[in-house]
Design a protein around this motif. Structure first.
Motif, PDB file in Angstrom:
ATOM      1  N   THR A 144       9.932   6.410  -7.823  1.00 35.03           N
ATOM      2  CA  THR A 144      11.322   6.806  -8.060  1.00 35.03           C
ATOM      3  C   THR A 144      12.281   5.898  -7.303  1.00 35.03           C
ATOM      4  OG1 THR A 144      10.575   9.087  -8.326  1.00 35.03           O
ATOM      5  CG2 THR A 144      12.930   8.748  -8.007  1.00 35.03           C
ATOM      6  N   SER A 145      11.980   5.598  -6.035  1.00 35.65           N
ATOM      7  CA  SER A 145      12.878   4.730  -5.265  1.00 35.65           C
ATOM      8  C   SER A 145      12.876   3.302  -5.817  1.00 35.65           C
ATOM      9  CB  SER A 145      12.492   4.738  -3.778  1.00 35.65           C
ATOM     10  OG  SER A 145      11.190   4.208  -3.613  1.00 35.65           O
ATOM     11  N   LEU A 146      11.733   2.832  -6.295  1.00 34.06           N
ATOM     12  CA  LEU A 146      11.670   1.503  -6.903  1.00 34.06           C
ATOM     13  C   LEU A 146      12.437   1.479  -8.225  1.00 34.06           C
ATOM     14  CD1 LEU A 146      10.404  -1.288  -6.400  1.00 34.06           C
ATOM     15  CD2 LEU A 146       8.470  -0.572  -7.784  1.00 34.06           C
ATOM     16  N   LYS A 147      12.393   2.599  -8.953  1.00 31.91           N
ATOM     17  CA  LYS A 147      13.115   2.704 -10.223  1.00 31.91           C
ATOM     18  C   LYS A 147      14.625   2.683  -9.976  1.00 31.91           C
ATOM     19  CE  LYS A 147      13.417   5.728 -14.262  1.00 31.91           C
ATOM     20  NZ  LYS A 147      12.953   7.001 -14.816  1.00 31.91           N
ATOM     21  N   GLU A 148      15.072   3.322  -8.886  1.00 28.51           N
ATOM     22  CA  GLU A 148      16.499   3.311  -8.561  1.00 28.51           C
ATOM     23  C   GLU A 148      16.947   1.920  -8.133  1.00 28.51           C
ATOM     24  OE1 GLU A 148      16.886   6.339  -5.610  1.00 28.51           O
ATOM     25  OE2 GLU A 148      16.650   7.972  -7.050  1.00 28.51           O
ATOM     26  N   ALA A 149      16.071   1.191  -7.419  1.00 27.91           N
ATOM     27  CA  ALA A 149      16.423  -0.152  -6.963  1.00 27.91           C
ATOM     28  C   ALA A 149      16.439  -1.139  -8.128  1.00 27.91           C
ATOM     29  CB  ALA A 149      15.442  -0.615  -5.886  1.00 27.91           C
ATOM     30  N   ARG A 150      15.517  -0.992  -9.064  1.00 30.60           N
ATOM     31  CA  ARG A 150      15.428  -1.882 -10.238  1.00 30.60           C
ATOM     32  C   ARG A 150      15.369  -1.024 -11.491  1.00 30.60           C
ATOM     33  NH1 ARG A 150      10.898  -6.077  -8.004  1.00 30.60           N
ATOM     34  NH2 ARG A 150       9.647  -4.943  -9.485  1.00 30.60           N
ATOM     35  N   PRO A 151      16.508  -0.660 -12.077  1.00 34.13           N
ATOM     36  CA  PRO A 151      16.534   0.295 -13.194  1.00 34.13           C
ATOM     37  C   PRO A 151      15.780  -0.151 -14.449  1.00 34.13           C
ATOM     38  CG  PRO A 151      18.769  -0.173 -12.399  1.00 34.13           C
ATOM     39  CD  PRO A 151      17.849  -1.077 -11.673  1.00 34.13           C
ATOM     40  N   GLY A 152      15.719  -1.438 -14.745  1.00 35.69           N
ATOM     41  CA  GLY A 152      15.093  -1.870 -15.987  1.00 35.69           C
ATOM     42  C   GLY A 152      13.628  -2.238 -15.845  1.00 35.69           C
ATOM     43  N   MET A 153      13.018  -1.899 -14.739  1.00 33.35           N
ATOM     44  CA  MET A 153      11.636  -2.331 -14.504  1.00 33.35           C
ATOM     45  C   MET A 153      10.646  -1.581 -15.388  1.00 33.35           C
ATOM     46  SD  MET A 153      10.075  -0.615 -11.159  1.00 33.35           S
ATOM     47  CE  MET A 153       9.714   1.120 -11.135  1.00 33.35           C
ATOM     48  N   LYS A 154       9.525  -2.256 -15.626  1.00 32.97           N
ATOM     49  CA  LYS A 154       8.431  -1.653 -16.384  1.00 32.97           C
ATOM     50  C   LYS A 154       7.185  -1.702 -15.515  1.00 32.97           C
ATOM     51  CE  LYS A 154      10.329  -2.713 -20.834  1.00 32.97           C
ATOM     52  NZ  LYS A 154      10.055  -2.959 -22.199  1.00 32.97           N
ATOM     53  N   LEU A 155       6.355  -0.691 -15.672  1.00 36.37           N
ATOM     54  CA  LEU A 155       5.156  -0.586 -14.847  1.00 36.37           C
ATOM     55  C   LEU A 155       3.902  -0.918 -15.631  1.00 36.37           C
ATOM     56  CD1 LEU A 155       5.966   2.720 -12.938  1.00 36.37           C
ATOM     57  CD2 LEU A 155       6.058   0.411 -12.029  1.00 36.37           C
ATOM     58  N   GLU A 156       2.843  -1.227 -14.884  1.00 30.90           N
ATOM     59  CA  GLU A 156       1.537  -1.516 -15.468  1.00 30.90           C
ATOM     60  C   GLU A 156       0.494  -0.990 -14.490  1.00 30.90           C
ATOM     61  OE1 GLU A 156      -0.381  -5.435 -17.262  1.00 30.90           O
ATOM     62  OE2 GLU A 156       0.291  -5.694 -15.208  1.00 30.90           O
ATOM     63  N   LEU A 157      -0.508  -0.323 -15.021  1.00 35.35           N
ATOM     64  CA  LEU A 157      -1.567   0.237 -14.186  1.00 35.35           C
ATOM     65  C   LEU A 157      -2.782  -0.677 -14.234  1.00 35.35           C
ATOM     66  CD1 LEU A 157      -2.683   2.585 -12.489  1.00 35.35           C
ATOM     67  CD2 LEU A 157      -3.389   3.661 -14.612  1.00 35.35           C
ATOM     68  N   GLU A 158      -3.218  -1.132 -13.067  1.00 34.90           N
ATOM     69  CA  GLU A 158      -4.420  -1.957 -12.953  1.00 34.90           C
ATOM     70  C   GLU A 158      -5.411  -1.185 -12.102  1.00 34.90           C
ATOM     71  OE1 GLU A 158      -3.048  -5.496 -11.092  1.00 34.90           O
ATOM     72  OE2 GLU A 158      -2.183  -6.315 -12.924  1.00 34.90           O
ATOM     73  N   PRO A 172       0.822  -1.209   0.000  1.00 35.29           N
ATOM     74  CA  PRO A 172       0.000   0.000   0.000  1.00 35.29           C
ATOM     75  C   PRO A 172       0.857   1.261   0.000  1.00 35.29           C
ATOM     76  CG  PRO A 172      -0.136  -1.121   2.117  1.00 35.29           C
ATOM     77  CD  PRO A 172       0.671  -1.994   1.219  1.00 35.29           C
ATOM     78  N   VAL A 173       0.415   2.252  -0.774  1.00 32.81           N
ATOM     79  CA  VAL A 173       1.121   3.526  -0.899  1.00 32.81           C
ATOM     80  C   VAL A 173       0.080   4.635  -0.874  1.00 32.81           C
ATOM     81  CG1 VAL A 173       2.609   4.917  -2.399  1.00 32.81           C
ATOM     82  CG2 VAL A 173       2.908   2.459  -2.337  1.00 32.81           C
ATOM     83  N   GLU A 174       0.400   5.728  -0.205  1.00 34.92           N
ATOM     84  CA  GLU A 174      -0.470   6.904  -0.236  1.00 34.92           C
ATOM     85  C   GLU A 174      -0.288   7.621  -1.571  1.00 34.92           C
ATOM     86  OE1 GLU A 174      -2.729   7.852   2.012  1.00 34.92           O
ATOM     87  OE2 GLU A 174      -2.242   6.017   3.118  1.00 34.92           O
ATOM     88  N   LEU A 175      -1.359   8.234  -2.052  1.00 32.50           N
ATOM     89  CA  LEU A 175      -1.327   8.892  -3.359  1.00 32.50           C
ATOM     90  C   LEU A 175      -0.288  10.015  -3.396  1.00 32.50           C
ATOM     91  CD1 LEU A 175      -2.508   9.072  -6.171  1.00 32.50           C
ATOM     92  CD2 LEU A 175      -4.284  10.543  -5.281  1.00 32.50           C
ATOM     93  N   GLU A 176      -0.127  10.731  -2.272  1.00 32.10           N
ATOM     94  CA  GLU A 176       0.831  11.840  -2.230  1.00 32.10           C
ATOM     95  C   GLU A 176       2.273  11.336  -2.309  1.00 32.10           C
ATOM     96  OE1 GLU A 176      -1.511  11.391   0.333  1.00 32.10           O
ATOM     97  OE2 GLU A 176      -2.966  12.646  -0.712  1.00 32.10           O
ATOM     98  N   ASN A 177       2.529  10.113  -1.856  1.00 27.63           N
ATOM     99  CA  ASN A 177       3.889   9.564  -1.829  1.00 27.63           C
ATOM    100  C   ASN A 177       4.160   8.616  -3.000  1.00 27.63           C
ATOM    101  OD1 ASN A 177       4.151  10.912   0.622  1.00 27.63           O
ATOM    102  ND2 ASN A 177       3.500   9.134   1.801  1.00 27.63           N
ATOM    103  N   LEU A 178       3.233   8.525  -3.950  1.00 29.63           N
ATOM    104  CA  LEU A 178       3.376   7.561  -5.039  1.00 29.63           C
ATOM    105  C   LEU A 178       4.574   7.889  -5.927  1.00 29.63           C
ATOM    106  CD1 LEU A 178       2.257   5.066  -6.432  1.00 29.63           C
ATOM    107  CD2 LEU A 178       0.794   6.556  -7.793  1.00 29.63           C
ATOM    108  N   ALA A 179       4.782   9.148  -6.270  1.00 30.68           N
ATOM    109  CA  ALA A 179       5.903   9.527  -7.141  1.00 30.68           C
ATOM    110  C   ALA A 179       7.230   9.183  -6.475  1.00 30.68           C
ATOM    111  CB  ALA A 179       5.839  11.020  -7.475  1.00 30.68           C
ATOM    112  N   ILE A 180       7.339   9.420  -5.178  1.00 33.28           N
ATOM    113  CA  ILE A 180       8.578   9.107  -4.442  1.00 33.28           C
ATOM    114  C   ILE A 180       8.799   7.595  -4.413  1.00 33.28           C
ATOM    115  CG2 ILE A 180       9.710   9.286  -2.187  1.00 33.28           C
ATOM    116  CD1 ILE A 180       7.971  11.863  -1.786  1.00 33.28           C
TER     117      ILE A 180
END
Length: 140
Positions: free
Chosen positions: A90-104, A79-87
């Protein structure tokens, strides 16, 4: 009284004029026909590769951003708060640089929440076009 039927004259077909027409048609077809040309064939040996055309890597699993019908947001199941979603993205992107996202998202999700999630994706450096969205009714 004449009981014999009258003999009708047999119509004559002018054969000479028909032969003229046939000759003209024959000349027309010969003049307009294109004859098939023999194509020259060249024998070539194609190059071979040991690395190309082999087994490809399995497609990478996408990290889901889930919006429930209660308007709760989950990033990779957490779970993530909407206000902290961008942060968090970003931290997940730094931990896994080649990751791809999907919106459900659930079909009853508010449009405002979807727009805020897309804004968070832009802030984190993702293009909305690179994040496919699956909007469906939650099972159960």
């Amino acid at each position: 009284m004449n009981l014999r039927p009258r003999r009708r004259p047999v119509p004559t077909i002018p054969i000479v004029s028909l032969i003229d027409i046939m000759v003209i048609l024959l000349i027309f077809f010969i003049a307009t026909t294109t004859f098939k040309k023999d194509k020259t064939q060249v024998k070539i040996t194609l190059p071979e590769s040991k690395s190309l055309g082999g087994v490809s890597e399995a497609p990478q699993a996408r990290v889901p951003i889930t919006i429930t019908k209660e308007q709760k947001i989950f990033l990779d199941g957490k779970p993530v708060e909407l206000e902290n979603l961008a942060i968090a993205i970003t931290s997940l992107k730094e931990a896994r640089p080649g990751m791809k996202l999907e919106l459900e998202a659930d079909t009853t999700s508010a449009l405002g929440v979807l727009v805020k999630v897309w804004d968070s994706l832009r802030e984190a450096g993702f293009s909305i076009n690179d994040v496919p969205a699956r909007i469906q009714r939650a099972g159960g």
